[in-house]
Design a protein around this motif. Sequence first.
Motif, PDB file in Angstrom:
ATOM      1  N   VAL A 137       0.835  -1.205   0.000  1.00 14.87           N
ATOM      2  CA  VAL A 137       0.000   0.000   0.000  1.00 14.87           C
ATOM      3  C   VAL A 137       0.870   1.254   0.000  1.00 14.87           C
ATOM      4  O   VAL A 137       0.640   2.193  -0.767  1.00 14.87           O
ATOM      5  N   ALA A 138       1.885   1.269   0.869  1.00 17.31           N
ATOM      6  CA  ALA A 138       2.769   2.438   0.959  1.00 17.31           C
ATOM      7  C   ALA A 138       3.550   2.638  -0.338  1.00 17.31           C
ATOM      8  O   ALA A 138       3.684   3.767  -0.831  1.00 17.31           O
ATOM      9  N   PHE A 139       4.065   1.543  -0.906  1.00 18.15           N
ATOM     10  CA  PHE A 139       4.850   1.649  -2.139  1.00 18.15           C
ATOM     11  C   PHE A 139       3.990   2.146  -3.298  1.00 18.15           C
ATOM     12  O   PHE A 139       4.415   2.991  -4.090  1.00 18.15           O
ATOM     13  N   SER A 140       2.765   1.615  -3.393  1.00 18.68           N
ATOM     14  CA  SER A 140       1.864   2.035  -4.463  1.00 18.68           C
ATOM     15  C   SER A 140       1.538   3.519  -4.360  1.00 18.68           C
ATOM     16  O   SER A 140       1.501   4.232  -5.366  1.00 18.68           O
ATOM     17  N   GLN A 141       1.326   3.990  -3.132  1.00 13.21           N
ATOM     18  CA  GLN A 141       1.029   5.410  -2.947  1.00 13.21           C
ATOM     19  C   GLN A 141       2.225   6.271  -3.319  1.00 13.21           C
ATOM     20  O   GLN A 141       2.082   7.327  -3.949  1.00 13.21           O
TER      21      GLN A 141
ATOM     22  N   LEU B  90     -11.487  -2.618  -3.729  1.00 12.80           N
ATOM     23  CA  LEU B  90     -12.450  -1.728  -4.380  1.00 12.80           C
ATOM     24  C   LEU B  90     -11.802  -0.404  -4.796  1.00 12.80           C
ATOM     25  O   LEU B  90     -11.880   0.007  -5.961  1.00 12.80           O
ATOM     26  N   PHE B  91     -11.148   0.257  -3.859  1.00 14.03           N
ATOM     27  CA  PHE B  91     -10.669   1.610  -4.144  1.00 14.03           C
ATOM     28  C   PHE B  91      -9.364   1.619  -4.937  1.00 14.03           C
ATOM     29  O   PHE B  91      -9.086   2.606  -5.635  1.00 14.03           O
ATOM     30  N   SER B  92      -8.581   0.568  -4.862  1.00 16.95           N
ATOM     31  CA  SER B  92      -7.410   0.512  -5.744  1.00 16.95           C
ATOM     32  C   SER B  92      -7.836   0.311  -7.196  1.00 16.95           C
ATOM     33  O   SER B  92      -7.205   0.856  -8.114  1.00 16.95           O
ATOM     34  N   SER B  93      -8.933  -0.420  -7.416  1.00 18.52           N
ATOM     35  CA  SER B  93      -9.455  -0.560  -8.783  1.00 18.52           C
ATOM     36  C   SER B  93     -10.011   0.767  -9.293  1.00 18.52           C
ATOM     37  O   SER B  93      -9.810   1.133 -10.454  1.00 18.52           O
ATOM     38  N   ILE B  94     -10.715   1.523  -8.411  1.00 22.40           N
ATOM     39  CA  ILE B  94     -11.208   2.849  -8.806  1.00 22.40           C
ATOM     40  C   ILE B  94     -10.040   3.783  -9.100  1.00 22.40           C
ATOM     41  O   ILE B  94     -10.082   4.592 -10.048  1.00 22.40           O
ATOM     42  N   ASP B  95      -8.979   3.672  -8.303  1.00 20.09           N
ATOM     43  CA  ASP B  95      -7.779   4.483  -8.513  1.00 20.09           C
ATOM     44  C   ASP B  95      -7.188   4.217  -9.900  1.00 20.09           C
ATOM     45  O   ASP B  95      -6.847   5.155 -10.644  1.00 20.09           O
ATOM     46  N   ALA B  96      -7.063   2.947 -10.260  1.00 19.86           N
ATOM     47  CA  ALA B  96      -6.513   2.593 -11.569  1.00 19.86           C
ATOM     48  C   ALA B  96      -7.392   3.120 -12.705  1.00 19.86           C
ATOM     49  O   ALA B  96      -6.893   3.665 -13.699  1.00 19.86           O
ATOM     50  N   LEU B  97      -8.698   2.987 -12.548  1.00 23.25           N
ATOM     51  CA  LEU B  97      -9.619   3.496 -13.570  1.00 23.25           C
ATOM     52  C   LEU B  97      -9.543   5.013 -13.682  1.00 23.25           C
ATOM     53  O   LEU B  97      -9.717   5.578 -14.767  1.00 23.25           O
ATOM     54  N   GLY B  98      -9.272   5.694 -12.578  1.00 25.48           N
ATOM     55  CA  GLY B  98      -9.128   7.150 -12.601  1.00 25.48           C
ATOM     56  C   GLY B  98      -7.949   7.589 -13.459  1.00 25.48           C
ATOM     57  O   GLY B  98      -8.055   8.551 -14.231  1.00 25.48           O
ATOM     58  N   TRP B  99      -6.824   6.881 -13.337  1.00 27.99           N
ATOM     59  CA  TRP B  99      -5.664   7.229 -14.164  1.00 27.99           C
ATOM     60  C   TRP B  99      -5.934   6.953 -15.642  1.00 27.99           C
ATOM     61  O   TRP B  99      -5.479   7.714 -16.513  1.00 27.99           O
TER      62      TRP B  99
ATOM     63  N   THR C  75       0.946   5.091 -14.874  1.00 26.42           N
ATOM     64  CA  THR C  75       0.695   5.185 -13.436  1.00 26.42           C
ATOM     65  C   THR C  75      -0.447   4.282 -13.010  1.00 26.42           C
ATOM     66  O   THR C  75      -0.478   3.803 -11.870  1.00 26.42           O
ATOM     67  N   ALA C  76      -1.398   4.021 -13.911  1.00 24.61           N
ATOM     68  CA  ALA C  76      -2.542   3.165 -13.579  1.00 24.61           C
ATOM     69  C   ALA C  76      -2.112   1.747 -13.242  1.00 24.61           C
ATOM     70  O   ALA C  76      -2.852   1.013 -12.559  1.00 24.61           O
ATOM     71  N   ALA C  77      -0.924   1.341 -13.678  1.00 21.29           N
ATOM     72  CA  ALA C  77      -0.480  -0.034 -13.440  1.00 21.29           C
ATOM     73  C   ALA C  77      -0.234  -0.307 -11.958  1.00 21.29           C
ATOM     74  O   ALA C  77      -0.427  -1.441 -11.498  1.00 21.29           O
ATOM     75  N   PHE C  78       0.138   0.698 -11.187  1.00 17.11           N
ATOM     76  CA  PHE C  78       0.511   0.472  -9.793  1.00 17.11           C
ATOM     77  C   PHE C  78      -0.702   0.199  -8.900  1.00 17.11           C
ATOM     78  O   PHE C  78      -0.690  -0.786  -8.146  1.00 17.11           O
ATOM     79  N   PRO C  79      -1.772   1.002  -8.932  1.00 17.45           N
ATOM     80  CA  PRO C  79      -2.951   0.616  -8.148  1.00 17.45           C
ATOM     81  C   PRO C  79      -3.594  -0.670  -8.662  1.00 17.45           C
ATOM     82  O   PRO C  79      -4.197  -1.413  -7.876  1.00 17.45           O
TER      83      PRO C  79
END
Length: 483
Positions: free
Chosen positions: A26-30, A92-101, A193-197
């Motif tokens: 989580v920390a690395f992805s952020q 859930l929210f990491s998938s939304i994060d990826a879709l946002g990018w 950047t979307a690849a990380f979340p």
Amino acid sequence: MFIKLFSHFQQLYESFNPSYFIIAVVAFSQGVQHLADLSINFMLKDDFGLSPAMMGLYLSYTTIPWIVKPFWGLITDSKPLFGYRRKSYIILFSSIDALGWVALYKYGTNSLHSALLILFLIQLSTCFVNVVGEAILVEVAAKQEQKQTNFQHGASKNVSIFFGVRAFGTLISAFFSGALLHIFTKQEIFLMTAAFPAALMMISFFYTEEKVNLRALSQDDRRNNTMQCIKDFWIFFKNPLIYKPVALIFCFMMAPSSSTIMFFFYTSVLGFEPSFLGQLKFVYAFSTILGVLLYNNYLKDVPFKRIFITTTILYYFCYQSMIILVTRKNVEWKINDRFFCLGDSIMLQLVGELNIMPILVLACRMCPKNIEATMYAMLMSTINFGSTLGSQFGAIFLIALGVNQNDYSRLWLFIMITGVFILLPLPWVGVVKEHQIQKSMDKQKLAKRQQQNDFESLSVSSSNLRQEDDQQQLLSQNQQMND
């Protein structure tokens, strides 16, 4: 020798907590998502033509989710999703994060409103995942304190792990962020950047967490659970030992920010290209890691007041050194702009990290059981809210002094005035009573343990009474049968 080495690794393996892995991911992805920071800044500056003040204002609006972190903490503490308090929310929210990018890649440059809306969604998703990761972090620290293990013992080491790994992710992204802008477009970097979340989402499926039986919980139980979290939070927060340090942290973080105007100064006046700006971000991240290591190894036992006062004063003088750059005195002294900026950045970030680490450790230690995410999120949102207001105040000062992308003549005055705000909270540093806070936390733990012991003893005594009643009934029945 080999036997001792094997024994050492065996002890590490036995004491290792698997939760550290998901915390680190989580920390690395952020941290690694900062790969797109320069692309976002150039998008707002070049594609939409924003001034330094307006860029600071708009970017501060996208960070609103970080201000209301206690709300996300309350959700993950009291509302299990698909039977899990942590795992499901990360997925859930990491998938939304990826879709946002991905959405920023396709639609971000169409209009300023769509770009800001997508950035807001990305910040919301990243913030929620951050809250869950920090909740797991606090839970691990609490469990280790109860077991009194030596492996990564104490809140300072656990906080160092999270923020150190996040800084390492930032370090890697900074190394490539500037150079990639010479090869790829801003939109393509958004897609990268979307690849990380997305990777975080897939890894989270393998995270093991004790499942909550939702069918066994009635609707009233779930509602009471939420209300109990709010009640526990309020009882804990209204303690003067808690809310006074929080107020001090808030005031300290409200110092007006100069980040956006310095980005414009670096690119427009000094002519720094994206590759060198990436090197500056690399230096920031490296200094952050160095600050974490220095604090964790040499300063974690230093009293809060002493280290906070010392580092705040040092940070003030490091901040004021930027006046030498903006007035071009360094050129008169034959100091190269790039060399000066690299050295100044190292000192600013290193001292700044040493300045903030005691606050983060204190926040981790103050979190009570069962509302870890809510309380820690509240403390961190205090920092974020203060920083957001600092960006707003910075924009106001820029407008008032007439500093913009066309006129930097009063930038030195802006730095001089805003630097004073760094020192303003120091007279009130006495409100942080570290030893009393620790004693209060110990009393709460003892009270909870006593309640658990009383409950267990009551359960045992009631069970013994039942056994005695059963035996008496059995004797009476035998006597009646004999009669």
